[in-house]
Design a protein around this motif. Structure first.
Motif, PDB file in Angstrom:
ATOM      1  N   ALA A   1       4.313  33.274  17.755  1.00 50.05           N
ATOM      2  CA  ALA A   1       5.159  33.901  18.779  1.00 50.05           C
ATOM      3  C   ALA A   1       5.224  33.087  20.069  1.00 50.05           C
ATOM      4  N   ILE A   2       4.122  32.472  20.478  1.00 43.36           N
ATOM      5  CA  ILE A   2       4.072  31.776  21.773  1.00 43.36           C
ATOM      6  C   ILE A   2       5.150  30.708  21.897  1.00 43.36           C
ATOM      7  N   PRO A   3       5.307  29.795  20.931  1.00 43.64           N
ATOM      8  CA  PRO A   3       6.333  28.762  21.107  1.00 43.64           C
ATOM      9  C   PRO A   3       7.746  29.189  20.700  1.00 43.64           C
ATOM     10  N   THR A   4       7.878  30.333  20.047  1.00 43.99           N
ATOM     11  CA  THR A   4       9.194  30.695  19.493  1.00 43.99           C
ATOM     12  C   THR A   4       9.878  31.853  20.206  1.00 43.99           C
ATOM     13  N   ALA A   5       9.124  32.688  20.901  1.00 40.51           N
ATOM     14  CA  ALA A   5       9.734  33.888  21.506  1.00 40.51           C
ATOM     15  C   ALA A   5       9.146  34.162  22.880  1.00 40.51           C
ATOM     16  N   PRO A   6       9.960  34.104  23.938  1.00 39.24           N
ATOM     17  CA  PRO A   6       9.463  34.459  25.266  1.00 39.24           C
ATOM     18  C   PRO A   6       9.104  35.932  25.315  1.00 39.24           C
ATOM     19  N   ILE A   7       8.175  36.277  26.170  1.00 41.96           N
ATOM     20  CA  ILE A   7       7.740  37.663  26.267  1.00 41.96           C
ATOM     21  C   ILE A   7       7.640  38.055  27.734  1.00 41.96           C
ATOM     22  N   ALA A   8       8.008  39.289  28.041  1.00 41.64           N
ATOM     23  CA  ALA A   8       7.954  39.803  29.403  1.00 41.64           C
ATOM     24  C   ALA A   8       6.979  40.967  29.453  1.00 41.64           C
ATOM     25  N   LEU A   9       6.322  41.129  30.593  1.00 44.66           N
ATOM     26  CA  LEU A   9       5.364  42.218  30.757  1.00 44.66           C
ATOM     27  C   LEU A   9       6.039  43.574  30.592  1.00 44.66           C
ATOM     28  N   ASP A  10       7.285  43.675  31.043  1.00 40.33           N
ATOM     29  CA  ASP A  10       8.019  44.938  30.902  1.00 40.33           C
ATOM     30  C   ASP A  10       8.193  45.307  29.421  1.00 40.33           C
ATOM     31  N   ALA A  11       8.430  44.311  28.575  1.00 43.97           N
ATOM     32  CA  ALA A  11       8.609  44.575  27.151  1.00 43.97           C
ATOM     33  C   ALA A  11       7.329  45.120  26.533  1.00 43.97           C
ATOM     34  N   VAL A  12       6.182  44.558  26.942  1.00 44.63           N
ATOM     35  CA  VAL A  12       4.894  45.040  26.440  1.00 44.63           C
ATOM     36  C   VAL A  12       4.632  46.455  26.939  1.00 44.63           C
TER      37      VAL A  12
END
Length: 294
Positions: free
Chosen positions: A195-206
């Motif tokens: 997931a780290i290199p393929t999909a950005p993640i936002a704190l709001d999504a978590v």
């Protein structure tokens, strides 16, 4: 543990995993599939760590090296099936996912025979046929079969292999909590690494997916996989697969109550057939002798 107690524990697993399809569907609205799988299994690993450590301290002897290869296989199959299932949930409904996942009722005795020449009782095949008929009615056939549905079928093969392999290890070597911890940790780290290199993640999504993550991590990941490993020390893999078929009606009920997915009259009949198959297999006299009780 009596076999009936073990099977009740497996039924609890089926209830947790069936309703977890709802959590997985909800989480896909905000989180990438690999992030969700990675975070939920890391949560499970953290929750299981102290119990696994205590189990290791109480163990009378080290874990047998001859079973390490099987544990590695369990971890790899767990990662592949979990990741593929979560990707499939982007397009598959919770109800259909539960229906198609139940195909491991048929795949488990086949995998057990192929890997270990473990011949299932004849009644298991009857129960599998009834259970599959129930899942067919529950899922409404294969009309509208999607790519996600096809991926779920592949994961059913993986879950079948997992049931067989876990049963083999815990019956021979014990350490059920340690096994649940190791497979959760490996799956979580592997999914996050993708997931780290393929999909950005936002704190709001978590934050928006925190309840599905906690349900998937603490209950579906931590509690249910531990119960599975504990219970499979006292029942056969093919019998366990029949009990796990209850995932389908639990998924359908959860989807109907929480996601507005409709449970038809045929689906209700399917639920009855699945539970009937479970009772048939568990109550049928076993002429080969019951599983050892401790």
């Amino acid at each position: 543990m009596r076999r009936s107690t073990a099977n009740l524990m497996l039924l609890a697993c089926a209830a947790i995993w069936g309703t977890a399809f709802v959590a997985q569907s909800v989480a896909m609205k905000t989180l990438d599939p690999f992030w969700f799988s990675g975070l939920r299994f890391l949560i499970a690993a953290v929750a299981l760590a102290p119990f696994a450590a205590a189990e290791r301290r109480r163990a009378p002897q080290p874990f047998p090296r001859r079973h390490v290869g099987t544990v590695v296989a369990i971890c790899l199959v767990m990662f592949a099936a979990s990741a593929l299932q979560q990707v499939a949930m982007v397009s598959a409904t919770a109800t259909n996912a539960g229906f198609l996942t139940s195909l491991y009722v048929l795949f488990t005795p086949i995998v057990g025979w192929l890997l270990y020449r473990d011949r299932p009782r004849p009644i298991v095949w009857v129960g599998a046929a009834i259970g599959l008929s129930g899942t067919w009615l529950l899922g409404g056939g294969l009309s509208g079969f999607t790519r996600g549905d096809g991926m779920i079928v592949l994961t059913a093969v993986g879950w079948a292999a997992l049931i067989v392999l876990i049963g083999r290890v815990v019956q021979a070597a014990g350490r059920p909590v340690g096994l649940a911890f190791v497979q959760s940790l490996f799956t979580g780290l592997a999914c996050v690494a993708i997931a780290i290199p393929t999909a950005p993640i936002a704190l709001d999504a978590v934050r928006d997916a925190v309840w599905p993550l906690l349900y998937g991590g603490l209950l579906s990941g931590g509690l249910a996989y531990t119960l599975q490993a504990l219970a499979q020390r006292h029942t056969r893999a093919s019998d366990a697969a029949i009990v796990f078929a209850a995932e389908a009606p639990f998924a359908a009920i959860g989807g109907a109550l929480l996601l507005g997915e409709r449970l038809t009259a045929a689906g209700a009949i399917g639920c009855i057939l699945i539970f009937g198959a479970i009772l048939l297999v568990q109550l049928w006299p076993d002429r080969r002798g019951s599983v050892i009780e401790t």
